[in-house]
Design an enzyme around this catalytic site. Structure first.
Site, short mmCIF file in Angstrom:
data_model
loop_
_atom_site.label_atom_id
_atom_site.label_comp_id
_atom_site.label_asym_id
_atom_site.label_seq_id
_atom_site.Cartn_x
_atom_site.Cartn_y
_atom_site.Cartn_z
N GLU A 96 -3.31 4.77 1.91
CA GLU A 96 -4.38 5.27 1.05
C GLU A 96 -5.21 4.08 0.56
O GLU A 96 -4.73 2.95 0.54
CB GLU A 96 -3.78 6.00 -0.16
CG GLU A 96 -2.97 7.22 0.22
CD GLU A 96 -2.26 7.85 -0.97
OE1 GLU A 96 -2.44 7.39 -2.12
OE2 GLU A 96 -1.51 8.81 -0.75
N GLY A 99 0.84 -1.18 0.00
CA GLY A 99 0.00 0.00 0.00
C GLY A 99 0.88 1.23 0.00
O GLY A 99 2.10 1.15 0.14
N TYR A 100 0.24 2.39 -0.14
CA TYR A 100 0.98 3.65 -0.24
C TYR A 100 0.53 4.62 0.83
O TYR A 100 -0.65 4.94 0.94
CB TYR A 100 0.79 4.25 -1.64
CG TYR A 100 1.53 3.44 -2.68
CD1 TYR A 100 2.82 3.77 -3.04
CD2 TYR A 100 0.95 2.31 -3.23
CE1 TYR A 100 3.51 3.00 -3.96
CE2 TYR A 100 1.64 1.53 -4.13
CZ TYR A 100 2.93 1.89 -4.50
OH TYR A 100 3.63 1.12 -5.39
N LEU A 101 1.51 5.08 1.61
CA LEU A 101 1.25 6.16 2.57
C LEU A 101 1.17 7.48 1.84
O LEU A 101 0.47 8.39 2.26
CB LEU A 101 2.36 6.20 3.62
CG LEU A 101 2.42 4.98 4.55
CD1 LEU A 101 3.72 4.97 5.34
CD2 LEU A 101 1.22 4.96 5.48
#
Length: 156
Positions: free
Chosen positions: A83, A29-31
């Site tokens: 996100e 996932g992407y912060l």
């Protein structure tokens, strides 16, 4: 500072699976998925990683990359803060003519997409391609994992 140099290709068929010497499930996932800098959290098998990537150069071949291992527990906690839009895939390592292709088979909303990446020592390095490579997509931002989490392959 570390620089990642790689080419990306679409893959046809699944012959690469029988040629792979390793397969690992990846959840990421992407912060932060801003195109000028991404902050990725990844669980690869039973290991965690935190990665920061800069913007790609004009050719889409090179960009800054910083990656550090983190504990599996930390990675799970950070994934909960990411996100919307997780990436779920299996990465196959396939050697071809002394080159190692990382072939990602995507699942979920990106089911049906198979992308091979080849890390290079220089942008001018000669690349030999196996017959299961369809076309090059280096520099095409829609194939970046940070883009696939926002606009998955199934929605193209």
């Amino acid at each position: 500072m570390s620089v990642e140099i790689e080419r990306k290709y679409l893959v046809t068929g699944d012959e690469f699976k029988s040629l792979a010497h390793k397969a690992t499930r990846i959840t990421q996932g992407y912060l932060n998925s801003d195109k000028s800098r991404t902050v990725r959290v990844r669980i690869m098998g039973d290991e965690g990683f935190l990665t920061i990537k800069g913007i790609s150069n004009a050719a889409g071949l090179s960009r800054f990359e910083w990656e550090k291992p983190i504990s599996l527990a930390e990675a799970k906690q950070l994934l909960a803060l990411c996100e919307p839009g997780m990436i779920d895939k299996t990465r196959y390592l396939v050697e071809f003519e002394k080159q190692v292709f990382e072939v990602d088979e995507f699942y979920g909303e990106n089911q049906g997409l198979i992308v091979a990446e080849l890390e290079l020592k220089s942008e001018q390095q000669t690349v030999n391609l196996p017959h299961w490579i369809a076309s090059e997509v280096t520099g095409d931002a829609k194939y970046y994992n940070s883009s696939l989490m926002k606009l998955p392959y199934s929605q193209w």
